[in-house]
Design a protein around this motif. Structure first.
Motif, PDB file in Angstrom:
ATOM      1  N   ILE A 129      35.690  20.576  45.240  1.00 37.21           N
ATOM      2  CA  ILE A 129      35.642  20.882  46.674  1.00 37.21           C
ATOM      3  C   ILE A 129      34.270  20.477  47.199  1.00 37.21           C
ATOM      4  O   ILE A 129      33.236  20.823  46.599  1.00 37.21           O
ATOM      5  CB  ILE A 129      35.903  22.385  46.917  1.00 37.21           C
ATOM      6  N   CYS A 133      33.669  22.166  53.331  1.00 40.08           N
ATOM      7  CA  CYS A 133      34.423  23.428  53.275  1.00 40.08           C
ATOM      8  C   CYS A 133      33.832  24.475  54.228  1.00 40.08           C
ATOM      9  O   CYS A 133      32.617  24.625  54.328  1.00 40.08           O
ATOM     10  CB  CYS A 133      34.395  23.959  51.838  1.00 40.08           C
ATOM     11  N   ILE A 134      34.752  25.199  54.914  1.00 41.97           N
ATOM     12  CA  ILE A 134      34.285  26.274  55.805  1.00 41.97           C
ATOM     13  C   ILE A 134      34.757  27.653  55.309  1.00 41.97           C
ATOM     14  O   ILE A 134      34.649  28.650  56.006  1.00 41.97           O
ATOM     15  CB  ILE A 134      34.777  26.047  57.260  1.00 41.97           C
ATOM     16  N   CYS A 163      37.881  28.774  54.792  1.00 39.88           N
ATOM     17  CA  CYS A 163      39.001  29.333  55.580  1.00 39.88           C
ATOM     18  C   CYS A 163      40.070  29.984  54.702  1.00 39.88           C
ATOM     19  O   CYS A 163      40.978  30.629  55.209  1.00 39.88           O
ATOM     20  CB  CYS A 163      39.628  28.238  56.434  1.00 39.88           C
ATOM     21  N   GLU A 164      40.025  29.767  53.393  1.00 41.57           N
ATOM     22  CA  GLU A 164      40.927  30.384  52.400  1.00 41.57           C
ATOM     23  C   GLU A 164      42.335  29.800  52.384  1.00 41.57           C
ATOM     24  O   GLU A 164      43.200  30.272  51.659  1.00 41.57           O
ATOM     25  CB  GLU A 164      41.007  31.917  52.582  1.00 41.57           C
ATOM     26  N   GLU A 165      42.610  28.787  53.190  1.00 41.96           N
ATOM     27  CA  GLU A 165      43.951  28.182  53.257  1.00 41.96           C
ATOM     28  C   GLU A 165      44.439  27.704  51.889  1.00 41.96           C
ATOM     29  O   GLU A 165      45.608  27.791  51.561  1.00 41.96           O
ATOM     30  CB  GLU A 165      43.930  26.968  54.203  1.00 41.96           C
ATOM     31  N   CYS A 166      43.551  27.159  51.084  1.00 42.09           N
ATOM     32  CA  CYS A 166      43.942  26.506  49.826  1.00 42.09           C
ATOM     33  C   CYS A 166      44.277  27.500  48.711  1.00 42.09           C
ATOM     34  O   CYS A 166      44.995  27.165  47.769  1.00 42.09           O
ATOM     35  CB  CYS A 166      42.822  25.582  49.353  1.00 42.09           C
ATOM     36  N   ILE A 204      36.867  32.359  46.840  1.00 38.58           N
ATOM     37  CA  ILE A 204      35.781  32.197  47.813  1.00 38.58           C
ATOM     38  C   ILE A 204      34.530  32.897  47.267  1.00 38.58           C
ATOM     39  O   ILE A 204      34.585  34.065  46.870  1.00 38.58           O
ATOM     40  CB  ILE A 204      36.155  32.815  49.185  1.00 38.58           C
ATOM     41  N   ALA A 255      34.890  27.826  49.227  1.00 39.85           N
ATOM     42  CA  ALA A 255      35.894  27.811  48.158  1.00 39.85           C
ATOM     43  C   ALA A 255      35.315  27.183  46.890  1.00 39.85           C
ATOM     44  O   ALA A 255      34.602  26.175  46.954  1.00 39.85           O
ATOM     45  CB  ALA A 255      37.115  27.030  48.623  1.00 39.85           C
ATOM     46  N   VAL A 280      46.617  20.739  51.786  1.00 36.78           N
ATOM     47  CA  VAL A 280      46.499  22.087  52.355  1.00 36.78           C
ATOM     48  C   VAL A 280      45.173  22.305  53.073  1.00 36.78           C
ATOM     49  O   VAL A 280      45.054  23.189  53.916  1.00 36.78           O
ATOM     50  CB  VAL A 280      46.675  23.187  51.277  1.00 36.78           C
ATOM     51  N   CYS A 281      44.176  21.511  52.732  1.00 35.49           N
ATOM     52  CA  CYS A 281      42.874  21.709  53.371  1.00 35.49           C
ATOM     53  C   CYS A 281      42.828  20.963  54.708  1.00 35.49           C
ATOM     54  O   CYS A 281      42.935  19.736  54.740  1.00 35.49           O
ATOM     55  CB  CYS A 281      41.749  21.218  52.460  1.00 35.49           C
ATOM     56  N   PRO A 282      42.662  21.677  55.811  1.00 33.48           N
ATOM     57  CA  PRO A 282      42.665  21.013  57.123  1.00 33.48           C
ATOM     58  C   PRO A 282      41.483  20.059  57.301  1.00 33.48           C
ATOM     59  O   PRO A 282      41.528  19.163  58.140  1.00 33.48           O
ATOM     60  CB  PRO A 282      42.584  22.188  58.109  1.00 33.48           C
ATOM     61  N   LEU A 283      40.433  20.252  56.487  1.00 34.96           N
ATOM     62  CA  LEU A 283      39.234  19.414  56.635  1.00 34.96           C
ATOM     63  C   LEU A 283      39.102  18.368  55.522  1.00 34.96           C
ATOM     64  O   LEU A 283      38.104  17.654  55.446  1.00 34.96           O
ATOM     65  CB  LEU A 283      37.984  20.310  56.643  1.00 34.96           C
ATOM     66  N   ALA A 342      38.506  18.796  52.380  1.00 36.00           N
ATOM     67  CA  ALA A 342      37.327  19.051  51.536  1.00 36.00           C
ATOM     68  C   ALA A 342      37.662  18.958  50.044  1.00 36.00           C
ATOM     69  O   ALA A 342      36.766  18.838  49.211  1.00 36.00           O
ATOM     70  CB  ALA A 342      36.770  20.436  51.848  1.00 36.00           C
TER      71      ALA A 342
HETATM   72  S1  SF4 Z   1      41.265  24.899  52.732  1.00 35.28           S
HETATM   73 FE1  SF4 Z   1      39.509  23.506  52.700  1.00 35.28          FE
HETATM   74  S2  SF4 Z   1      38.046  24.385  54.125  1.00 35.28           S
HETATM   75 FE2  SF4 Z   1      39.521  25.991  53.678  1.00 35.28          FE
HETATM   76  S3  SF4 Z   1      38.604  27.116  51.942  1.00 35.28           S
HETATM   77 FE3  SF4 Z   1      39.949  25.565  51.050  1.00 35.28          FE
HETATM   78  S4  SF4 Z   1      38.606  23.820  50.683  1.00 35.28           S
HETATM   79 FE4  SF4 Z   1      37.510  25.163  52.095  1.00 35.28          FE
END
Ligand code: SF4
Ligand code: SF4
Length: 242
Positions: free
Chosen positions: A3, A8-9, A11-14, A25, A30, A48-51, A53
């Protein structure tokens, strides 16, 4: 898998998508537990990561073994086959790999969420070798064997973790019963779970004589039938189903 912490911000999405539950986290970002990650590629493939990362770093030996067992899109280096095992028993209609007079043994080591180190797969291959059953050349574990006669794997691969590995062999019922004795003995020493299936040929009158032989040797069987249509590779001109 890695990652990029510049992106990465946290956001916990992943987290929920990891097949092994090894993304967490820490300090707002992450982190992937590198030692427990099996390189299945799911977190990357599902985007799954919107950015964006999450990225795949270069995998070298022995770590690359993780992805060839855990990521169905990554073939094994020598056989160029994908997946965790040799030949599906469900395709016996086409392959006729399992014939009357012999019993197939399919041992799946590890499952999503727990995985397995190859150290535990070695225990299985050594128990089979003790019963006189050697790993087959087509099985992806074969390439990591140090000594075929003892079932010992190469030292450098023992710590590698994969989602699961499948060892399939076939032998006469008496030998399979010996192997089952050995597997029963070692099962409490495993740090993972195993799923064990025996495969026998079904006659046209629906009797299964090899099941009966195994039952007489003290192993009760619980019959199920599964057939995969169109996924087998023809290896024999014989007839019948398993
Ligand atoms: S989905 Fe992406 S931005 Fe969000 S916690 Fe996971 S790695 Fe970081
Ligand atoms: S590659 Fe698989 S095990 Fe590794 S972090 Fe991604 S989903 Fe989890």
């Amino acid at each position: 898998m890695k990652i990029d912490h510049e992106i990465c911000i946290g956001c916990e999405e992943c987290i929920a998508y990891c097949t092994m539950g090894v993304i967490s986290i820490q300090d707002g970002l992450a982190h992937i537990d590198h030692d427990e990650c099996v390189e299945c590629g799911v977190c990357l493939k599902l985007k799954v990561c919107p950015l964006e990362a999450i990225y795949q770093d270069e995998l070298r030996f022995p770590r690359i073994i993780r992805s060839s067992f855990s990521n169905p899109e990554m073939p094994h280096a020598r056989t160029k086959r994908h997946g965790r095992g040799t030949e599906e028993m469900k395709t016996n209609d086409v392959t006729n790999r399992f014939k009357e007079g012999e019993i197939g043994l399919c041992i799946e080591v590890g499952r999503p969420g727990i995985g397995t180190r190859l150290r535990d797969v070695e225990k299985i291959s050594m128990a089979l070798a003790q019963a006189g059953i050697l790993l087959e050349e087509d099985n992806p574990i074969y390439d990591h064997v140090e000594d075929l006669l003892t079932g010992k794997l190469k030292e450098e691969v023992l710590g590698e973790k994969v989602l699961s590995a499948i060892v399939e062999v076939k032998e006469k019922p008496e030998i399979i019963a010996l192997a089952l004795d050995g597997l029963k003995e070692l099962s409490s020493t495993l740090e993972t779970v195993i799923t064990l299936s025996v495969i026998c040929k079904v006659r046209e009158d629906e009797s299964i004589p090899d099941y009966d032989k195994l039952n007489k040797l003290g192993y009760t069987t619980n019959g199920h039938a599964k057939v995969n249509i169109g996924l087998g590779r023809i290896s024999d001109k014989g007839e019948g189903i398993a």
